[in-house]
Scaffold this active site. Structure first.
Site, PDB file in Angstrom:
ATOM      1  N   VAL A   1       0.856  -1.198   0.000  1.00  0.00           N
ATOM      2  CA  VAL A   1       0.000   0.000   0.000  1.00  0.00           C
ATOM      3  C   VAL A   1       0.884   1.237   0.000  1.00  0.00           C
ATOM      4  O   VAL A   1       1.827   1.341   0.787  1.00  0.00           O
ATOM      5  CB  VAL A   1      -0.938   0.017   1.225  1.00  0.00           C
ATOM      6  CG1 VAL A   1      -1.720   1.333   1.274  1.00  0.00           C
ATOM      7  CG2 VAL A   1      -1.898  -1.166   1.185  1.00  0.00           C
TER       8      VAL A   1
ATOM      9  N   ALA B   1       4.633   4.107   2.849  1.00  0.00           N
ATOM     10  CA  ALA B   1       4.112   2.874   2.253  1.00  0.00           C
ATOM     11  C   ALA B   1       4.268   1.744   3.267  1.00  0.00           C
ATOM     12  O   ALA B   1       4.922   1.897   4.296  1.00  0.00           O
ATOM     13  CB  ALA B   1       4.852   2.542   0.967  1.00  0.00           C
ATOM     14  N   LYS B   2       3.668   0.609   2.971  1.00  0.00           N
ATOM     15  CA  LYS B   2       3.839  -0.577   3.801  1.00  0.00           C
ATOM     16  C   LYS B   2       3.469  -1.799   2.982  1.00  0.00           C
ATOM     17  O   LYS B   2       2.663  -1.709   2.051  1.00  0.00           O
ATOM     18  CB  LYS B   2       2.946  -0.507   5.045  1.00  0.00           C
ATOM     19  CG  LYS B   2       3.480  -1.295   6.223  1.00  0.00           C
ATOM     20  CD  LYS B   2       4.668  -0.586   6.854  1.00  0.00           C
ATOM     21  CE  LYS B   2       5.134  -1.287   8.119  1.00  0.00           C
ATOM     22  NZ  LYS B   2       6.207  -0.531   8.794  1.00  0.00           N
ATOM     23  N   GLY B   3       4.066  -2.932   3.323  1.00  0.00           N
ATOM     24  CA  GLY B   3       3.763  -4.177   2.631  1.00  0.00           C
ATOM     25  C   GLY B   3       3.634  -5.309   3.617  1.00  0.00           C
ATOM     26  O   GLY B   3       4.022  -5.191   4.784  1.00  0.00           O
TER      27      GLY B   3
ATOM     28  N   ASP C   1      10.381  -5.479   8.658  1.00  0.00           N
ATOM     29  CA  ASP C   1       9.368  -5.194   9.674  1.00  0.00           C
ATOM     30  C   ASP C   1       9.135  -6.495  10.432  1.00  0.00           C
ATOM     31  O   ASP C   1       9.970  -7.404  10.369  1.00  0.00           O
ATOM     32  CB  ASP C   1       8.085  -4.671   9.008  1.00  0.00           C
ATOM     33  CG  ASP C   1       7.143  -3.967   9.978  1.00  0.00           C
ATOM     34  OD1 ASP C   1       6.297  -4.656  10.555  1.00  0.00           O
ATOM     35  OD2 ASP C   1       7.259  -2.743  10.167  1.00  0.00           O
TER      36      ASP C   1
END
Length: 423
Positions: free
Chosen positions: A65, A110-112, A151
């Protein structure tokens, strides 16, 4: 304002979005900016098939995202966890936007994530999963567009596989596509410890404001003795504080006389989890949060401090090492109590993205810095950001969480209005 039901609207995202809406309205944010910042710019959902060691194929869901890139390329970690979903990733992407803006980095948010438990996977299975996920998001990422990092459930080896897969597709080495890599392939000194070290730097600043002396009488409890919590505990011990409780997935350990970081790490190297550690009493993760201490560092998962335990906290400083560890209901209770200095997550745990930025810059320049220089720059940026947020809190007569959001939103809003809207 009319709300639209979308796939990312789970509880965590709704609360993250509600915080933005509350502060945005209080700031009388431009309506155009308000509408654009309350949702991500892009969201990608992918199917990730990969082969297990016994030959059968597993299929899991992956996400990436991208919330906002007004200030620079999207930036944010990738987590492997069975509970990952689009709402969680969207919330974390929004928080990454705020972190970058608060610190003053030329990066967006952003992040995944991949919905899988990485612990049972063999090294070969983990590598195949990572390489296939990378292929699925390949056109979404890049050193000038979107730069992932480790992460929860991922580490520098996972980042190395991601970087290698991307580079193989491009035909040449692209170290800047990801941060948190091993030093041998373009990683930065100090990156692994940066999130925890950054938490401690903000605690030092907060302690000065409330006149709390950080010494051997200062009791520290850390929920989540992983990359963030472990590094924070080590640094707190180094500056002379007493670690009285730590925990991981298996539960926690408490000793009012103090726990030794080296002893804890030695035990973990042989036993993988803290359960059974002999030099203290067993406590649950829930009990750890209610221990009588001076500094509480929740650095595991989101929403662990809620309306049922917020009144039971016995700390003077709450430093949010995790993303979103406090629910909005709990935050209101803590605010009403008025006896706890809260260092919000988007400020407290921003050390990771700061040194990720340093790594990205070093990769692009092919010029690497010494660890002492990196830690000094991290201290300067974290302490400057803290002072900026604290000044906003005093000037606007608001709490630190609101002040942190105001600082971030104001910076991004100014940039968005300056750039204008295309076409």
């Amino acid at each position: 304002m009319k709300r639209t039901n979308t796939e990312w609207e789970n509880t965590f995202f709704k609360e993250t979005q509600a915080n933005f809406e509350r502060v945005g309205k209080a700031m009388q944010l431009d309506e155009n900016i308000f509408l654009r910042l309350r949702v991500p710019e892009k969201a990608l959902i992918v199917s990730v098939p990969f082969r297990m060691d016994d030959g059968h194929v597993e299929l899991v869901t992956g996400y990436r995202v991208q919330h906002n890139d007004t200030l620079g390329p999207y930036k944010g970690g990738i987590r492997y966890n069975p509970h990952v979903n689009l709402g969680e990733v969207a919330a974390l992407a929004m928080m990454m936007t705020w972190k970058s803006a608060i610190i003053g980095l030329p990066l967006g948010g952003a992040k995944g994530g991949v919905a899988i438990d990485p612990i049972p996977l063999s090294r070969q299975e983990l590598q195949r999963l990572t390489r296939r996920y990378t292929i699925e998001i390949l056109n979404f990422i890049g050193p000038e567009t979107d730069i992932p990092a480790p992460d929860m459930g991922t580490n520098e080896q996972v980042m190395a596989w991601l970087m290698d897969t991307y580079s193989q597709q491009k035909g040449h080495s692209v170290p800047g596509v990801v941060t948190g890599k091993p030093i041998d392939i373009g990683g930065s000194l100090g990156r692994k410890e940066a999130p925890g070290r950054g938490v401690v730097y903000t605690i030092i600043s907060a302690a000065e404001k409330i006149k709390l002396k950080l010494d051997s009488k200062t009791r520290v409890a850390v929920q989540g003795f992983g990359q963030v919590g472990g590094a924070a505990a080590r640094k707190m011990e180094k500056i002379g504080c007493k670690i009285v409780a730590v925990s991981d997935l298996s539960g926690g350990v408490y000793n009012s006389n103090g726990l030794r970081y080296d002893s804890l790490m030695n035990y973990l190297s042989q036993n993988k989890f803290l359960k059974g550690y002999p030099e203290g009493d067993f406590v649950t993760n829930e009990q750890l949060l209610e221990i009588d201490c001076d500094v509480l560092i929740p650095s595991a998962i989101e929403r662990v401090i809620h309306k049922d335990n917020a009144k039971k906290l016995k700390c003077k400083i709450l430093a949010e090492g995790a993303n979103g560890p406090t629910t909005n209901e709990a935050d209101a209770i803590i605010k009403e109590r008025g006896d706890i200095f809260v260092i919000p997550d988007i400020l407290a745990n921003a050390g990771g993205v700061v040194v990720s930025y340093f790594e990205w810059v070093q990769d692009l320049q092919n010029l690497f810095w010494k660890e002492k220089e990196i830690n000094h720059r991290l201290w300067e940026m974290m302490s400057d950001a803290f002072e900026k947020v604290y000044a906003t809190a005093q000037r606007e007569k608001v709490d630190m969480r609101t002040a942190a959001l105001m600082t971030a939103i104001r910076k991004i809003s100014t940039a968005m209005l300056t750039r204008g809207l295309y076409p």
